[in-house]
Structure formats: structure tokens, C-alpha cells
Design an enzyme around this catalytic site. Structure first.
Site, PDB file in Angstrom:
ATOM      1  N   SER A 199     157.492  68.100  30.948  1.00  0.00           N
ATOM      2  CA  SER A 199     157.286  67.647  32.324  1.00  0.00           C
ATOM      3  C   SER A 199     158.491  66.821  32.753  1.00  0.00           C
ATOM      4  O   SER A 199     159.225  66.296  31.902  1.00  0.00           O
ATOM      5  CB  SER A 199     156.029  66.770  32.363  1.00  0.00           C
TER       6      SER A 199
ATOM      7  N   TYR B 268     149.983  60.344  29.094  1.00  0.00           N
ATOM      8  CA  TYR B 268     150.674  61.577  29.505  1.00  0.00           C
ATOM      9  C   TYR B 268     152.194  61.396  29.371  1.00  0.00           C
ATOM     10  O   TYR B 268     152.871  62.200  28.738  1.00  0.00           O
ATOM     11  CB  TYR B 268     150.304  61.919  30.954  1.00  0.00           C
TER      12      TYR B 268
HETATM   13  P1  NAD Z   1     145.956  73.605  33.877  1.00  0.00           P
HETATM   14  O1  NAD Z   1     144.933  72.549  33.789  1.00  0.00           O
HETATM   15  O2  NAD Z   1     145.698  74.799  34.727  1.00  0.00           O
HETATM   16  O3  NAD Z   1     146.344  74.148  32.410  1.00  0.00           O
HETATM   17  C1  NAD Z   1     146.142  73.458  31.236  1.00  0.00           C
HETATM   18  C2  NAD Z   1     145.525  74.425  30.238  1.00  0.00           C
HETATM   19  O4  NAD Z   1     145.439  73.796  28.952  1.00  0.00           O
HETATM   20  C3  NAD Z   1     144.092  74.835  30.640  1.00  0.00           C
HETATM   21  O5  NAD Z   1     143.971  76.240  30.547  1.00  0.00           O
HETATM   22  C4  NAD Z   1     143.222  74.154  29.587  1.00  0.00           C
HETATM   23  O6  NAD Z   1     142.043  74.862  29.288  1.00  0.00           O
HETATM   24  C5  NAD Z   1     144.166  74.115  28.397  1.00  0.00           C
HETATM   25  N1  NAD Z   1     143.786  73.110  27.418  1.00  0.00           N
HETATM   26  C6  NAD Z   1     143.492  71.805  27.637  1.00  0.00           C
HETATM   27  N2  NAD Z   1     143.158  71.204  26.488  1.00  0.00           N
HETATM   28  C7  NAD Z   1     143.257  72.151  25.507  1.00  0.00           C
HETATM   29  C8  NAD Z   1     143.046  72.146  24.115  1.00  0.00           C
HETATM   30  N3  NAD Z   1     142.640  71.035  23.485  1.00  0.00           N
HETATM   31  N4  NAD Z   1     143.243  73.292  23.423  1.00  0.00           N
HETATM   32  C9  NAD Z   1     143.625  74.429  24.056  1.00  0.00           C
HETATM   33  N5  NAD Z   1     143.846  74.488  25.391  1.00  0.00           N
HETATM   34  C10 NAD Z   1     143.658  73.366  26.098  1.00  0.00           C
HETATM   35  O7  NAD Z   1     147.285  72.870  34.345  1.00  0.00           O
HETATM   36  P2  NAD Z   1     148.814  73.345  34.334  1.00  0.00           P
HETATM   37  O8  NAD Z   1     149.458  72.614  35.427  1.00  0.00           O
HETATM   38  O9  NAD Z   1     148.919  74.817  34.281  1.00  0.00           O
HETATM   39  O10 NAD Z   1     149.334  72.698  32.961  1.00  0.00           O
HETATM   40  C11 NAD Z   1     150.018  73.439  31.956  1.00  0.00           C
HETATM   41  C12 NAD Z   1     151.080  72.562  31.316  1.00  0.00           C
HETATM   42  O11 NAD Z   1     152.062  72.232  32.299  1.00  0.00           O
HETATM   43  C13 NAD Z   1     150.571  71.218  30.769  1.00  0.00           C
HETATM   44  O12 NAD Z   1     151.156  70.957  29.528  1.00  0.00           O
HETATM   45  C14 NAD Z   1     151.057  70.226  31.811  1.00  0.00           C
HETATM   46  O13 NAD Z   1     151.251  68.945  31.264  1.00  0.00           O
HETATM   47  C15 NAD Z   1     152.359  70.858  32.235  1.00  0.00           C
HETATM   48  N6  NAD Z   1     152.854  70.403  33.526  1.00  0.00           N
HETATM   49  C16 NAD Z   1     152.127  70.586  34.667  1.00  0.00           C
HETATM   50  C17 NAD Z   1     152.630  70.117  35.880  1.00  0.00           C
HETATM   51  C18 NAD Z   1     151.897  70.277  37.182  1.00  0.00           C
HETATM   52  O14 NAD Z   1     152.353  69.689  38.182  1.00  0.00           O
HETATM   53  N7  NAD Z   1     150.819  71.021  37.265  1.00  0.00           N
HETATM   54  C19 NAD Z   1     153.866  69.467  35.907  1.00  0.00           C
HETATM   55  C20 NAD Z   1     154.572  69.306  34.727  1.00  0.00           C
HETATM   56  C21 NAD Z   1     154.057  69.773  33.543  1.00  0.00           C
END
Ligand code: NAD
Length: 258
Positions: free
Chosen positions: A151, A164
């Protein structure tokens, strides 16, 4: 790209960024293990969507493996990799995408919340990296690639989101340490650092006011799309990035420049 017939694991891949990464890999001809945490509607939808994608491309359904595991639980991670061993000949790519995020003033944090967030966002990727590395090293000519979904907050602090920020900061050193440790084994380890992405994790963006304000604060004035993150993951995983290791590619519209 050159990902045809490569075998990949994407964690947390039934929604948001992870689902787009898995879809992009399947589209490029890779065999993909799609990790999910619980049997729910998202899992059913993802499985259906991806099976259709394979059928349309005239490919066998065995190129897709839906594999359940909580990435923070060592026994479940081992079971997940054993299932991948059984289905695919080898593993070429690991994408550590699963993650959770919660907002709490730091002085009000409870131990359980801290432990859970660090376990999913940092311990999970460490456990998965260790299992993937064993498989990369076992090949007659060792090779492999890992891409961590980090991130912008591995670089820029996020007040109110301590576990986080700390876990994403940890991912930075996970990426850099493994990159150096395994470079001579033809194994590359990189990360992507998205800024604000349109996913469930940012459900606040459905409020037009919040969306406008968020966009105003991004130098390029764009909210990142999950598909765009997926394209960068594919780039880092491919031979086009053969000279790149230990790096985080920020796709944050310039947020990390502040
Ligand atoms: P999201 O909530 O759609 O995806 C997260 C996924 O992780 C979900 O499918 C969830 O079921 C899964 N998950 C959570 N805990 C778990 C576990 N213990 N075991 C297996 N799976 C698990 O959100 P996203 O935005 O797609 O996030 C994906 C990644 O991107 C994350 O690592 C997040 O930190 C990172 N990220 C997101 C953003 C944003 O703005 N959305 C920005 C920077 C980084």
C-alpha cells in the site's frame, strides 16, 4: 506477457484487487489457484465467472483451483499449498493480496484487533512466501516470482490505522529481505503499493462527497481501479521485469510524494 501455463496462487482473490489479479492471470493463460477465506456468495460468483472465462477460451477447468484457507493460520496455509501441489506440476508465482483494515485511534486499540490485523496482513504473507520459496527452490532450475500487494501506507503513515500501517511497513522489508536472500536462485520478490482503490475496503467512496474530496487530495485526481493494479502485478511477475527485484511499484496518483 509470458505467463502462459505458469502456475500462480493469488490470496484473497474472490473480491476487489485479488479477483482482478486472478482474472488477468487466467486471461494471460496462467493456471491459477484462487484462495478464499470462507464459502460465501463471492466465492460462488468468482468460481462461476472464472469457469466461464476458461470455457470461452477453450481451456480445461483444471486450470482453476479454488482453495480455501485463512492465510493467518499456518496449518491452513500448509493444506492450501498441498492442494496446489496435487493439482499443478509446480508453482511459479505467488501474489500475497489478502488483507484487512480497521480504523481505531491508536490509544484505544485492543490486543486482539492488533494481533488479527498483523496476522492476516503480515504473518500470512510470510507463511505463504516460505511455502512458495520451498517449491521454487525444489525445481531442477530454481526460479519464481512473488508480488506482495502492499500500500502507499508502507511509505506514508496513516493515522488511526496503526496495525495496517505497521503491517504494510513490514511487507516492505519482507519484500526487500527475500529479494536479496534469493536473488542468486533466480527468484524475484516485488510489491505494488496502491493508493486509493475502488473496492469494498474503500466503501466510503460510494458517498459522492467523500469521493470528490478524496479525488481532490490525490495529485493526479484519479481513484485507482483494481484492474490497473492487476496490470502492474502482471508486469512485475513477467519477464519484462526480469531486472527488477526488491522494489515497490507505487500506483497512487502521486500520494506518496506528499
Ligand atoms: P477487499 O476487501 O475486496 O479484498 C481483501 C480480500 O482479502 C477479501 O477477498 C477477503 O476475503 C480476503 N481476506 C481477508 N482476510 C483473509 C484471510 N485471513 N485469509 C484469506 N483471505 C482473506 O479489498 P481490496 O481493496 O481488494 O484489498 C486487497 C489488498 O489490497 C489488501 O492487501 C489491501 O491492503 C490492499 N490495498 C487496498 C487499497 C484500497 O484502497 N482498496 C489500497 C492499498 C492497498
Amino acid at each position: 506477457m509470458d505467463l502462459k501455463e505458469k502456475a500462480a496462487l493469488v490470496t484473497g482473490a474472490t473480491s476487489g484487487i485479488g479477483k482482478e489479479i486472478a482474472k488477468a492471470l487466467l486471461t494471460e493463460g496462467a493456471k491459477v489457484a484462487v484462495n478464499y477465506r470462507s464459502d460465501d456468495q463471492k466465492k460462488e460468483e468468482t468460481e462461476r465467472d472464472f469457469e466461464t472465462l476458461l470455457t470461452v477460451a477453450g481451456r480445461p477447468s483444471s486450470d482453476l483451483l479454488m482453495v480455501k484457507a485463512d492465510v493467518s493460520k499456518p496449518a491452513q496455509v500448509q493444506k492450501m499449498f498441498a492442494a496446489i501441489d496435487k493439482r499443478f506440476d509446480s508453482l511459479d508465482l505467488l501474489v500475497n493480496n489478502a488483507g484487512i483494515q480497521s480504523e481505531t485511534p491508536s490509544h484505544e486499540l485492543e490486543t486482539g484487533q492488533v494481533e488479527k490485523e498483523i496476522a492476516v496482513n503480515l504473518t500470512g504473507p510470510i507463511l505463504c512466501c516460505c511455502e512458495a520459496l520451498k517449491r521454487f527452490l525444489k525445481k531442477p532450475r530454481p526460479h519464481g516470482s512473488i508480488v506482495n500487494v502492499s500500500s502507499v501506507h508502507e511509505e506514508v503513515p496513516k493515522p488511526g490505522f496503526l496495525p495496517y500501517s505497521v503491517s504494510k511497513g513490514g511487507l516492505r522489508n519482507l519484500t526487500r529481505t527475500l529479494a536479496l536472500e534469493y536473488a542468486d536462485k533466480n527468484i524475484r520478490v516485488n510489491a505494488v503499493g496502491p493508493g486509493t482503490v475502488d473496492t469494498n475496503m474503500n466503501s466510503k467512496l460510494s458517498d459522492p462527497k467523500v469521493r470528490k474530496e478524496t479525488q481532490r487530495n490525490i495529485p493526479l485526481k484519479r481513484i485507482v481501479q483494481a484492474k490497473e493494479v492487476a496490470r502492474s502485478v502482471l508486469f512485475l511477475a513477467s519477464d519484462a521485469a526480469r531486472n527488477i527485484t526488491g522494489q515497490t511499484l507505487f500506483m497512487d496518483g502521486g500520494l506518496s510524494l506528499y
